[in-house]
Design a protein around this motif. Structure first.
Motif, PDB file in Angstrom:
ATOM      1  N   ASN A   1      -3.037   0.677  -3.730  1.00 60.16           N
ATOM      2  CA  ASN A   1      -2.969  -0.636  -3.303  1.00 60.16           C
ATOM      3  C   ASN A   1      -2.503  -1.320  -4.492  1.00 60.16           C
ATOM      4  O   ASN A   1      -3.263  -1.514  -5.605  1.00 60.16           O
ATOM      5  CB  ASN A   1      -4.282  -1.352  -2.673  1.00 60.16           C
ATOM      6  CG  ASN A   1      -4.740  -0.683  -1.552  1.00 60.16           C
ATOM      7  OD1 ASN A   1      -3.939  -0.712  -0.552  1.00 60.16           O
ATOM      8  ND2 ASN A   1      -5.987  -0.394  -1.328  1.00 60.16           N
ATOM      9  N   PHE A   2      -1.187  -1.738  -4.468  1.00 58.49           N
ATOM     10  CA  PHE A   2      -0.592  -2.809  -5.586  1.00 58.49           C
ATOM     11  C   PHE A   2      -0.509  -4.169  -4.998  1.00 58.49           C
ATOM     12  O   PHE A   2      -0.424  -4.500  -3.949  1.00 58.49           O
ATOM     13  CB  PHE A   2       0.835  -2.196  -5.651  1.00 58.49           C
ATOM     14  CG  PHE A   2       0.894  -0.603  -6.348  1.00 58.49           C
ATOM     15  CD1 PHE A   2       0.666  -0.643  -7.759  1.00 58.49           C
ATOM     16  CD2 PHE A   2       1.196   0.379  -5.477  1.00 58.49           C
ATOM     17  CE1 PHE A   2       0.881   0.662  -8.028  1.00 58.49           C
ATOM     18  CE2 PHE A   2       1.316   1.573  -5.983  1.00 58.49           C
ATOM     19  CZ  PHE A   2       1.235   1.788  -7.240  1.00 58.49           C
TER      20      PHE A   2
ATOM     21  N   LYS B   1      -5.340  -0.344  -7.445  1.00 57.02           N
ATOM     22  CA  LYS B   1      -6.462   0.355  -7.002  1.00 57.02           C
ATOM     23  C   LYS B   1      -6.148   1.842  -6.091  1.00 57.02           C
ATOM     24  O   LYS B   1      -5.380   1.431  -5.542  1.00 57.02           O
ATOM     25  CB  LYS B   1      -7.492  -0.500  -6.060  1.00 57.02           C
ATOM     26  CG  LYS B   1      -7.907  -1.785  -6.912  1.00 57.02           C
ATOM     27  CD  LYS B   1      -8.706  -2.666  -6.042  1.00 57.02           C
ATOM     28  CE  LYS B   1      -9.222  -3.924  -6.738  1.00 57.02           C
ATOM     29  NZ  LYS B   1     -10.264  -4.512  -5.797  1.00 57.02           N
ATOM     30  N   THR B   2      -6.795   2.717  -6.584  1.00 56.51           N
ATOM     31  CA  THR B   2      -6.686   4.055  -5.985  1.00 56.51           C
ATOM     32  C   THR B   2      -7.648   4.692  -5.449  1.00 56.51           C
ATOM     33  O   THR B   2      -8.843   4.230  -5.735  1.00 56.51           O
ATOM     34  CB  THR B   2      -5.750   4.998  -6.942  1.00 56.51           C
ATOM     35  OG1 THR B   2      -5.289   6.119  -6.306  1.00 56.51           O
ATOM     36  CG2 THR B   2      -6.793   5.237  -8.103  1.00 56.51           C
ATOM     37  N   ASP B   3      -7.485   5.511  -4.341  1.00 60.95           N
ATOM     38  CA  ASP B   3      -8.663   6.263  -3.959  1.00 60.95           C
ATOM     39  C   ASP B   3      -8.889   7.763  -4.700  1.00 60.95           C
ATOM     40  O   ASP B   3      -9.787   8.357  -4.254  1.00 60.95           O
ATOM     41  CB  ASP B   3      -8.505   6.501  -2.342  1.00 60.95           C
ATOM     42  CG  ASP B   3      -7.421   7.334  -1.817  1.00 60.95           C
ATOM     43  OD1 ASP B   3      -6.570   7.512  -2.874  1.00 60.95           O
ATOM     44  OD2 ASP B   3      -7.207   7.530  -0.890  1.00 60.95           O
ATOM     45  N   GLN B   4      -7.833   8.102  -5.491  1.00 61.79           N
ATOM     46  CA  GLN B   4      -8.088   9.382  -6.013  1.00 61.79           C
ATOM     47  C   GLN B   4      -7.158   9.508  -7.301  1.00 61.79           C
ATOM     48  O   GLN B   4      -6.377   8.590  -7.282  1.00 61.79           O
ATOM     49  CB  GLN B   4      -7.711  10.638  -5.315  1.00 61.79           C
ATOM     50  CG  GLN B   4      -6.416  10.455  -4.701  1.00 61.79           C
ATOM     51  CD  GLN B   4      -6.053  11.675  -3.933  1.00 61.79           C
ATOM     52  OE1 GLN B   4      -5.907  12.917  -4.231  1.00 61.79           O
ATOM     53  NE2 GLN B   4      -5.705  11.541  -2.728  1.00 61.79           N
TER      54      GLN B   4
ATOM     55  N   THR C   1       1.009  -1.328  -0.060  1.00 65.80           N
ATOM     56  CA  THR C   1      -0.111   0.094  -0.001  1.00 65.80           C
ATOM     57  C   THR C   1       0.911   1.320   0.018  1.00 65.80           C
ATOM     58  O   THR C   1       1.703   1.396   0.980  1.00 65.80           O
ATOM     59  CB  THR C   1      -0.982  -0.030   1.319  1.00 65.80           C
ATOM     60  OG1 THR C   1      -1.838  -1.121   1.183  1.00 65.80           O
ATOM     61  CG2 THR C   1      -1.663   1.206   1.130  1.00 65.80           C
ATOM     62  N   SER C   2       0.696   2.019  -1.077  1.00 64.09           N
ATOM     63  CA  SER C   2       1.554   3.253  -1.097  1.00 64.09           C
ATOM     64  C   SER C   2       0.872   4.447  -0.567  1.00 64.09           C
ATOM     65  O   SER C   2      -0.231   4.649  -1.305  1.00 64.09           O
ATOM     66  CB  SER C   2       2.015   3.452  -2.683  1.00 64.09           C
ATOM     67  OG  SER C   2       2.884   4.552  -2.823  1.00 64.09           O
TER      68      SER C   2
ATOM     69  N   VAL D   1      -0.059   5.496 -12.780  1.00 63.59           N
ATOM     70  CA  VAL D   1       0.358   4.255 -12.533  1.00 63.59           C
ATOM     71  C   VAL D   1       0.882   3.614 -14.058  1.00 63.59           C
ATOM     72  O   VAL D   1       0.188   3.648 -14.772  1.00 63.59           O
ATOM     73  CB  VAL D   1      -0.412   3.178 -11.956  1.00 63.59           C
ATOM     74  CG1 VAL D   1       0.255   2.000 -11.813  1.00 63.59           C
ATOM     75  CG2 VAL D   1      -0.665   3.739 -10.453  1.00 63.59           C
ATOM     76  N   ASN D   2       2.324   3.494 -13.923  1.00 64.41           N
ATOM     77  CA  ASN D   2       2.774   2.694 -15.022  1.00 64.41           C
ATOM     78  C   ASN D   2       3.698   1.672 -14.401  1.00 64.41           C
ATOM     79  O   ASN D   2       4.998   1.857 -14.104  1.00 64.41           O
ATOM     80  CB  ASN D   2       3.609   3.629 -16.101  1.00 64.41           C
ATOM     81  CG  ASN D   2       3.990   2.879 -17.384  1.00 64.41           C
ATOM     82  OD1 ASN D   2       3.370   2.178 -17.922  1.00 64.41           O
ATOM     83  ND2 ASN D   2       5.309   3.431 -17.503  1.00 64.41           N
ATOM     84  N   LEU D   3       3.396   0.331 -14.396  1.00 65.79           N
ATOM     85  CA  LEU D   3       4.161  -0.891 -14.054  1.00 65.79           C
ATOM     86  C   LEU D   3       4.896  -1.432 -14.857  1.00 65.79           C
ATOM     87  O   LEU D   3       4.268  -1.807 -16.000  1.00 65.79           O
ATOM     88  CB  LEU D   3       3.114  -1.622 -12.890  1.00 65.79           C
ATOM     89  CG  LEU D   3       2.520  -0.944 -12.037  1.00 65.79           C
ATOM     90  CD1 LEU D   3       1.635  -1.835 -11.121  1.00 65.79           C
ATOM     91  CD2 LEU D   3       3.237  -0.263 -11.044  1.00 65.79           C
ATOM     92  N   THR D   4       6.094  -2.060 -14.477  1.00 64.88           N
ATOM     93  CA  THR D   4       6.612  -3.029 -15.473  1.00 64.88           C
ATOM     94  C   THR D   4       7.563  -4.010 -14.508  1.00 64.88           C
ATOM     95  O   THR D   4       7.638  -3.664 -13.372  1.00 64.88           O
ATOM     96  CB  THR D   4       7.535  -2.524 -16.432  1.00 64.88           C
ATOM     97  OG1 THR D   4       7.896  -3.445 -17.542  1.00 64.88           O
ATOM     98  CG2 THR D   4       8.837  -1.708 -16.058  1.00 64.88           C
TER      99      THR D   4
END
Length: 362
Positions: A155-156, A175-178, A142-143, A182-185
């Motif tokens: 939440n990742f 998932k985000t609250d606002q 959780t970031s 996000v760009n994941l690799t």
């Protein structure tokens, strides 16, 4: 080893202590063929991948370190999950719905790969599970809102699945609250001859892409979408890296080798469709990547400089590996824009990439 024999598909062990005082774990996932993937919950990092060569000898084919302290000091992102944002953001400045945000900077004029304390420098929560033919490691983090300057609590979750078909399947969830970006690799450095086998010039690479993104002198995409035809960046057929990696070409000069985005063709953007492939002729190993992401970075470890001692006390040198990084930062419809990576509370992010390991026919 046949699949009906009992064996431990997942083993957990200590991987050392972080400067915070926390302890990291190392999880070994094993399939019925003896293939192994070792992952630590620090940075969701792939530490090792052992696959067979044409003589059935198992060899570790990714660069890495023997303990978590070396990963904490690492600045090459070896094996890590990269986020919140994989890539460079100029001056660390972003705008979301008209609101400006200043991200932390960890490069001279940018935030690179999520900042100094990105996802690759966090300790993730771990949960394991297995069934008849698959071992799964679920890592969650959780970031908090404002971490590295990014808005929103996110939440990742990353799921690593190793099955008996010698497939490593990586699932990403966010998932985000606002609204946020996000760009994941996954940033594993592959050398299919073995992590301690010198440079990867003999590796053959194919990328299912007709277009790539040229970079400017400061390694940002120029905004141009260029055809690969008649350029060193044409990998529509398997081609040895040595053929063009030192070509007289502006893009090669800027990257000191390969370091660009390729925009995958429409028929490549699916976990059932071929996106990229790597073949190492001497060992016979082949890795094929399938992904639902629209773009892919090929990076040939041009900045590894011999200053880092890796696993088994091996000193990694320039071009000791290659990275193939699926991501959603760029696509053919909108080109280069941060809007491609917008994450909202009503639209969670989910993505899957499959790495299939097998052998070429001799």
């Amino acid at each position: 080893m046949s699949s009906h024999l009992a064996f431990n598909r997942i083993i957990q062990q200590d991987f050392g202590q972080l400067t915070s005082g926390e302890f990291a774990s190392l999880y070994t996932l094993t399939n019925a063929n003896g293939m192994q993937v070792k992952i630590t919950n620090y940075g969701a990092i792939i530490v090792s991948i052992f696959t067979p060569d044409k003589t059935q000898r198992l060899t570790d084919i990714v660069l890495g370190y023997d303990n978590v302290a070396d990963y904490e000091a690492d600045n090459y992102y070896l094996g890590a999950v990269i986020g919140r944002y994989a890539g460079r953001i100029h001056q660390g400045k972003i705008s979301i719905n008209g609101q400006q945000h200043q991200l932390t900077l960890n490069a001279p004029d940018s935030q690179l790969h999520g900042g100094k304390q990105g996802l690759n420098k966090q300790l993730w929560r771990a949960k394991t599970s297995e069934n008849a033919d698959t071992a799964c490691l679920t890592l969650s983090y959780t970031s908090p809102d404002g971490e590295q300057g990014f808005p929103g609590t996110v939440n990742f979750t990353v799921n690593y699945h190793l099955n008996d078909n010698n497939e490593l399947i990586v699932e990403y969830l966010a998932k985000t609250d606002q609204p946020t970006l996000v760009n994941l690799t996954q940033h594993s450095y592959f050398n299919l001859a073995g992590h301690n086998s010198g440079n990867v010039h003999s590796h053959q690479v194919a990328i299912n892409a007709d277009y790539f993104l040229p970079m400017n002198e400061r390694a940002y995409p120029t905004g141009e979408i260029a055809q690969v035809d008649h350029t060193p960046h044409d990998f529509r057929q398997l081609k040895a890296l040595a053929q063009d990696i030192d070509a007289d070409n502006k893009q090669i000069a800027i990257g000191k080798g390969y370091d660009n985005y390729w925009l995958l063709n429409d028929n490549a953007i699916s976990v059932q469709a071929f996106a990229a492939q790597v073949v190492e002729p001497n060992s016979g190993r082949r890795m094929t990547i399938y992904t639902d992401q629209p773009s892919m970075v090929l990076y040939t470890a041009n900045y590894i400089d011999g200053s880092h001692i890796g696993k088994n006390n091996y000193c990694y040198q320039r071009r000791a590996a290659l990275c193939l990084e699926p991501q959603r930062a760029n696509n053919k419809e909108k080109g280069v824009t941060l809007d491609n990576t917008l994450l909202t509370p009503t639209q969670p992010f989910a993505s899957t990439t499959r790495y299939v390991f097998d052998l070429i026919e001799s």
